[in-house]
Write a protein that holds these residues in place. Structure first.
Motif, PDB file in Angstrom:
ATOM      1  N   ILE A 163      -4.630   7.703   1.565  1.00  0.00           N
ATOM      2  CA  ILE A 163      -4.115   6.906   0.571  1.00  0.00           C
ATOM      3  C   ILE A 163      -4.285   7.194  -1.032  1.00  0.00           C
ATOM      4  N   PRO A 164      -3.156   8.122  -1.505  1.00  0.00           N
ATOM      5  CA  PRO A 164      -3.360   8.808  -2.533  1.00  0.00           C
ATOM      6  C   PRO A 164      -3.486   8.011  -3.758  1.00  0.00           C
ATOM      7  N   CYS A 214       0.752  -1.140  -0.008  1.00  0.00           N
ATOM      8  CA  CYS A 214      -0.011  -0.053   0.087  1.00  0.00           C
ATOM      9  C   CYS A 214       0.882   1.182  -0.096  1.00  0.00           C
ATOM     10  N   GLY A 215       0.473   2.347   0.050  1.00  0.00           N
ATOM     11  CA  GLY A 215       0.946   3.601   0.055  1.00  0.00           C
ATOM     12  C   GLY A 215       0.296   4.681   0.880  1.00  0.00           C
ATOM     13  N   LEU A 264      -0.108   1.991  13.558  1.00  0.00           N
ATOM     14  CA  LEU A 264      -1.633   1.642  13.364  1.00  0.00           C
ATOM     15  C   LEU A 264      -1.684   0.574  12.367  1.00  0.00           C
ATOM     16  N   THR A 265      -0.985   0.504  11.392  1.00  0.00           N
ATOM     17  CA  THR A 265      -0.908  -0.914  10.481  1.00  0.00           C
ATOM     18  C   THR A 265      -0.874  -2.061  11.310  1.00  0.00           C
ATOM     19  N   LYS A 266       0.450  -2.141  11.993  1.00  0.00           N
ATOM     20  CA  LYS A 266       0.466  -3.233  12.744  1.00  0.00           C
ATOM     21  C   LYS A 266      -0.726  -3.738  13.848  1.00  0.00           C
ATOM     22  N   GLN A 267      -0.951  -2.663  14.481  1.00  0.00           N
ATOM     23  CA  GLN A 267      -1.993  -2.842  15.654  1.00  0.00           C
ATOM     24  C   GLN A 267      -3.398  -3.325  15.009  1.00  0.00           C
ATOM     25  N   ILE A 271      -7.583  -1.968   7.443  1.00  0.00           N
ATOM     26  CA  ILE A 271      -6.909  -0.922   7.271  1.00  0.00           C
ATOM     27  C   ILE A 271      -7.308   0.361   6.622  1.00  0.00           C
ATOM     28  N   LYS A 272      -8.160   0.054   5.682  1.00  0.00           N
ATOM     29  CA  LYS A 272      -8.881   1.352   5.069  1.00  0.00           C
ATOM     30  C   LYS A 272      -9.844   1.907   6.112  1.00  0.00           C
ATOM     31  N   LYS A 273     -10.559   1.317   6.749  1.00  0.00           N
ATOM     32  CA  LYS A 273     -11.195   1.926   7.918  1.00  0.00           C
ATOM     33  C   LYS A 273     -10.435   2.737   8.809  1.00  0.00           C
TER      34      LYS A 273
END
Length: 300
Positions: free
Chosen positions: A273-274, A191-192, A205-208, A262-264
């Motif tokens: 997320i551009p 992702c980016g 945040l992503t890991k959590q 992850i998006k939420k």
């Protein structure tokens, strides 16, 4: 004339008497040969059932088990036939039979080379513990669940419910990836995020989110997170973690769940997320009222 007739009749009678004596002398051998064939018949049936029981736990395919049982019974019958011919002192017939069988076998082998190759490959695949019906495999560009392994082909059912039939020889000659041999799979998620993002916060945040979503991930420290590049419109990263899965469908479902969660989380925290955007900028400050512009416009 009469003497010639009597001589021929005598020769015929002598020949018939000789044959009759030979038959009388051969009766014990004939009876013994019949007993050998009868015994061979019942022995073939018993050995066929015994072989079927022995391979029942190792081979799931009914067609393979039936073929192996029949081959074992044919071998026993052939051995009995050779013994019976030997008892009858038909050595020359036995030699001719073996020679004829060799020639016929060679001709059949050349004519059915591809079919025999698939047959032997099917037998080999049936005894491989690492390839079983119900496993999820990937080979020769196809991925799906193994539905059947018979003496001719290897049948897969893909995730879109299409049936793929592959010759056994092709399976044996090419690499095969079996997802069902292991109970764990690694998810790769790319992702980016925008250049304005707090990169440390994004990583934490992503890991959590991954740790909270999947029971197999005990803590955020079990999630691997790496920034990979400065992209054209985002800073890209690679996230990796392990899940309990035995098929590609389970892996795809887990990846889908991870993307949704992850998006939420990013939306909630205002992390962007551009996506690629093209901006057109005009800095020439062209004056349509300028004399040069009017002259060029009128000439056109």
């Amino acid at each position: 004339m009469k003497e010639q007739f009597n001589r021929a009749l005598g020769n015929l009678v002598d020949k018939l008497i000789g044959w009759f004596n030979t038959i009388i002398e051969s009766i014990p051998n004939l009876v013994l040969a019949i007993l050998v064939m009868v015994t061979t018949y019942f022995a073939a049936k018993y050995i066929s059932r015994l072989v079927g029981k022995l391979i029942d736990k190792k081979v799931e395919q009914a067609s393979i088990k039936s073929a192996i049982s029949r081959v074992s019974s044919v071998v026993v019958v052939a051995l009995g036939l050779f013994v019976a011919l030997g008892v009858l002192n038909l050595g020359k017939a036995l030699t001719s039979l073996l020679a004829g069988a060799g020639v016929v076998g060679l001709a059949i082998g050349l004519a059915l080379q591809g079919t025999l190759a698939n047959t032997f490959a099917g037998l080999i695949l049936s005894f491989r513990k690492k390839i079983q019906i119900g496993h999820w495999v990937e080979t020769t560009g196809y991925s799906g669940e193994v539905m059947d392994i018979n003496l001719k082909d290897f049948t897969l059912k893909e995730s879109d419910n299409n049936i793929v039939i592959i010759p056994n020889k092709t399976i044996l000659d090419n690499p095969l990836k079996n997802y069902s041999l292991t109970t764990r799979m690694r998810i790769f998620l790319e992702c980016g995020v925008g250049y304005e993002s707090d990169l440390e916060k994004v990583e934490q945040l992503t890991k959590q989110v991954i740790a909270d979503t999947f029971d197999q991930v005990k803590s955020p420290d079990d999630v691997e997170f790496y920034y990979t590049e400065f992209g054209g419109s985002s800073i890209n990263y690679l996230c990796r973690f392990w899940i309990d899965a035995e098929s590609m469908l389970a892996k795809l479902r887990a990846k889908t769940t991870a993307i949704i969660e992850i998006k939420k989380a990013y939306d909630k925290e205002g992390i962007n997320i551009p996506f690629p955007i093209r901006t057109l900028q005009f800095d020439n400050k062209l004056d349509v009222k300028a004399p040069d512009f009017k002259e060029v416009y009128s000439n056109n």
